[in-house]
Scaffold this motif. Structure first.
Motif: not given
Length: 148
Positions: A110, A112, A118
Motif C-alpha cells: 500500500l 499511503r 491509497d
C-alpha cells in the motif's frame, strides 16, 4: 549535502528503509504508470531528503541543522499484477499526491497518501528499486505533520 541514494528492497525490513526515505515525497499524477504486461509500476517523485547530515548537538537532522532539500527520485516496483486506487483521480494529470508511507500487506504493497487516499500494488513478491536523479535543490521548510 548528502550523496545519491540507490536502493533495492526485497523484504519488509528493506521496505521500511525505502518508506522512511519516501516519507513526504510529492508525486505528480502525470509521473506514475502501471505497465501490466511488464508487471511494473513506476513513478517519479520529489522526495524530501530526510537523511541529511546530523547536527553536531543531536543524533538526527530533524532539528534543522542543515538546509532542507528535495531531490527527484525514480521508484520502480516489479512483480505488480494489479493496481487499485482509492481517492486518486488519474484524470487530474496536473494534480500532486503526497506519499506518507509504504505499508506491506498480504499479497500487496500500500502506498499511503495524504488525505486518506491509497494506491494498492498487488502481487506475490513485489520488489522496489529507488534511485535519486539529478541534483538536490533547497526548499523553504521541512514537512510538518503538526504532531508536536
Amino acid at each position: 549535502m548528502t550523496g545519491v541514494v540507490r536502493l533495492r528492497a526485497v523484504d519488509i525490513e528493506d521496505l521500511r528503509v525505502v518508506s522512511a526515505l519516501l516519507q513526504d515525497a510529492i508525486i505528480p499524477i502525470a509521473d506514475m504508470a502501471f505497465l501490466p504486461d511488464a508487471q511494473q509500476f513506476v513513478m517519479l517523485a520529489s522526495r524530501f531528503q530526510w537523511e541529511g547530515r546530523a547536527p553536531e548537538d543531536g543524533p538526527t537532522p530533524d532539528d534543522g541543522a542543515e538546509a532542507a532539500t528535495r531531490i527527484n527520485c525514480a521508484v520502480h516496483f516489479s512483480g505488480v499484477t494489479a493496481v487499485r486506487r482509492r481517492g486518486v483521480d488519474l484524470r487530474q494529470r496536473g494534480a500532486f499526491l503526497s506519499l506518507l508511507a509504504l505499508e506491506p500487506s498480504e499479497g500487496a504493497l500500500l502506498l499511503r497518501l495524504s488525505g486518506g487516499a491509497d494506491i494498492r500494488l498487488e502481487g506475490g513478491a513485489i520488489e522496489c528499486r529507488l534511485s535519486d536523479r539529478g541534483d538536490p535543490w533547497p526548499v523553504p521548510a521541512r514537512p510538518d505533520h503538526g504532531l508536536d
